[in-house]
Design a protein around this motif. Structure first.
Motif, PDB file in Angstrom:
ATOM      1  N   GLU A  48      34.862  39.120  52.823  1.00 50.68           N
ATOM      2  CA  GLU A  48      34.177  39.861  51.777  1.00 50.68           C
ATOM      3  C   GLU A  48      35.043  41.065  51.375  1.00 50.68           C
ATOM      4  O   GLU A  48      35.547  41.796  52.223  1.00 50.68           O
ATOM      5  CB  GLU A  48      32.826  40.333  52.332  1.00 50.68           C
ATOM      6  CG  GLU A  48      31.887  40.893  51.319  1.00 50.68           C
ATOM      7  CD  GLU A  48      30.551  41.189  51.977  1.00 50.68           C
ATOM      8  OE1 GLU A  48      29.547  41.081  51.277  1.00 50.68           O
ATOM      9  OE2 GLU A  48      30.505  41.512  53.185  1.00 50.68           O
ATOM     10  N   GLN A  53      41.485  34.399  47.804  1.00 45.82           N
ATOM     11  CA  GLN A  53      40.914  33.328  47.002  1.00 45.82           C
ATOM     12  C   GLN A  53      40.391  32.261  47.957  1.00 45.82           C
ATOM     13  O   GLN A  53      40.962  32.033  49.021  1.00 45.82           O
ATOM     14  CB  GLN A  53      41.957  32.745  46.073  1.00 45.82           C
ATOM     15  CG  GLN A  53      42.429  33.741  45.030  1.00 45.82           C
ATOM     16  CD  GLN A  53      43.458  33.128  44.103  1.00 45.82           C
ATOM     17  OE1 GLN A  53      43.601  31.920  44.018  1.00 45.82           O
ATOM     18  NE2 GLN A  53      44.181  33.981  43.410  1.00 45.82           N
ATOM     19  N   CYS A  75      36.626  30.289  44.180  1.00 48.84           N
ATOM     20  CA  CYS A  75      36.372  31.714  43.987  1.00 48.84           C
ATOM     21  C   CYS A  75      37.699  32.437  43.807  1.00 48.84           C
ATOM     22  O   CYS A  75      38.542  32.429  44.708  1.00 48.84           O
ATOM     23  CB  CYS A  75      35.633  32.320  45.179  1.00 48.84           C
ATOM     24  SG  CYS A  75      33.915  31.813  45.308  1.00 48.84           S
ATOM     25  N   ARG A  77      39.412  36.222  42.772  1.00 46.93           N
ATOM     26  CA  ARG A  77      39.043  37.637  42.827  1.00 46.93           C
ATOM     27  C   ARG A  77      39.611  38.366  41.616  1.00 46.93           C
ATOM     28  O   ARG A  77      40.763  38.185  41.251  1.00 46.93           O
ATOM     29  CB  ARG A  77      39.581  38.293  44.101  1.00 46.93           C
ATOM     30  CG  ARG A  77      39.046  37.702  45.370  1.00 46.93           C
ATOM     31  CD  ARG A  77      37.575  37.963  45.520  1.00 46.93           C
ATOM     32  NE  ARG A  77      37.082  37.323  46.730  1.00 46.93           N
ATOM     33  CZ  ARG A  77      36.125  37.819  47.454  1.00 46.93           C
ATOM     34  NH1 ARG A  77      35.530  38.929  47.136  1.00 46.93           N
ATOM     35  NH2 ARG A  77      35.715  37.183  48.526  1.00 46.93           N
ATOM     36  N   GLN A  82      35.661  41.698  43.001  1.00 51.54           N
ATOM     37  CA  GLN A  82      34.436  40.919  42.845  1.00 51.54           C
ATOM     38  C   GLN A  82      34.819  39.465  42.594  1.00 51.54           C
ATOM     39  O   GLN A  82      35.654  39.178  41.741  1.00 51.54           O
ATOM     40  CB  GLN A  82      33.593  41.458  41.677  1.00 51.54           C
ATOM     41  CG  GLN A  82      32.993  42.817  41.937  1.00 51.54           C
ATOM     42  CD  GLN A  82      32.092  42.794  43.158  1.00 51.54           C
ATOM     43  OE1 GLN A  82      31.274  41.911  43.322  1.00 51.54           O
ATOM     44  NE2 GLN A  82      32.278  43.773  44.032  1.00 51.54           N
ATOM     45  N   PRO A  83      34.238  38.539  43.343  1.00 46.00           N
ATOM     46  CA  PRO A  83      34.613  37.132  43.154  1.00 46.00           C
ATOM     47  C   PRO A  83      34.048  36.557  41.851  1.00 46.00           C
ATOM     48  O   PRO A  83      32.951  36.898  41.433  1.00 46.00           O
ATOM     49  CB  PRO A  83      33.994  36.438  44.361  1.00 46.00           C
ATOM     50  CG  PRO A  83      32.853  37.307  44.758  1.00 46.00           C
ATOM     51  CD  PRO A  83      33.266  38.716  44.396  1.00 46.00           C
ATOM     52  N   CYS A  85      33.228  32.932  40.756  1.00 44.82           N
ATOM     53  CA  CYS A  85      33.134  31.637  41.434  1.00 44.82           C
ATOM     54  C   CYS A  85      32.568  30.560  40.526  1.00 44.82           C
ATOM     55  O   CYS A  85      31.693  30.816  39.704  1.00 44.82           O
ATOM     56  CB  CYS A  85      32.256  31.760  42.674  1.00 44.82           C
ATOM     57  SG  CYS A  85      32.893  32.942  43.890  1.00 44.82           S
TER      58      CYS A  85
END
Length: 178
Positions: A48, A53, A75, A77, A82-83, A85
């Protein structure tokens, strides 16, 4: 075909180990058609807010070629970590990425049968591993498929008989009578 898929999964697993001191493991399992299934990628640390990636790929057991993989989750970044996805159709994800990521497959079908590749891509390389999800058909489904297959075979045999034997015999009889 199955041997090629197993060999590919083994090769990916062997190449994935030792790329970094970080590890990724994968858990799936064996499910019956219609059950709720899941695939979990386990990381040995929280990813997190790391900028890594992440992706999960699916390689079907019954693949006709090595390019039949399907991206289940990806996902990327952004600059603020913030991802962003994308999740494949038929797969649910709660949006949580900590030291694990779980994908749920409600009412699993044979289409989800196969190897799953969990990939973590930190700046210094790529870490990945493979696990297998097996989908068993229930006996009722097998018998309906068998009945359907028998009916199809009957139609093929009957139409072949009429096409190759009965119609030419009828034409020959008409020719002889005239």
């Amino acid at each position: 075909m199955g041997n090629i898929t197993c060999l590919t999964a083994l090769l990916i697993t062997l190449l994935a180990r030792g790329t970094s001191q970080q590890r990724v493991t994968c858990d799936a399992g064996q499910f019956k058609v219609g059950q709720n299934a899941s695939v979990t990628c386990n990381f040995n640390h929280s990813v997190e807010n790391t900028g890594h990636q992440i992706s999960v790929m699916h390689y079907p057991f019954n693949a006709s070629d090595r390019f039949s993989e399907k991206r289940i989750l990806r996902c990327l970044r952004s600059n603020d970590l913030q991802p962003i996805c994308e999740v494949a159709e038929g797969v649910l994800w709660n949006g949580n990425i900590t030291d694990r990521l779980t994908l749920d497959i409600p009412d699993v079908t044979a289409d989800f049968d196969g190897h799953y590749l969990c990939q973590l891509m930190p700046p210094d390389g790529m870490i990945m591993t493979v696990c297998s999800l097996t989908v068993e058909e229930t006996p009722a489904q097998n018998s309906s498929i068998a009945r359907s297959g028998s009916w199809t075979a009957f139609i093929i045999v009957t139409s072949t008989f009429f096409g190759l034997v009965a119609i030419p015999a009828l034409i020959l009889c008409i020719y002889i009578i005239w």
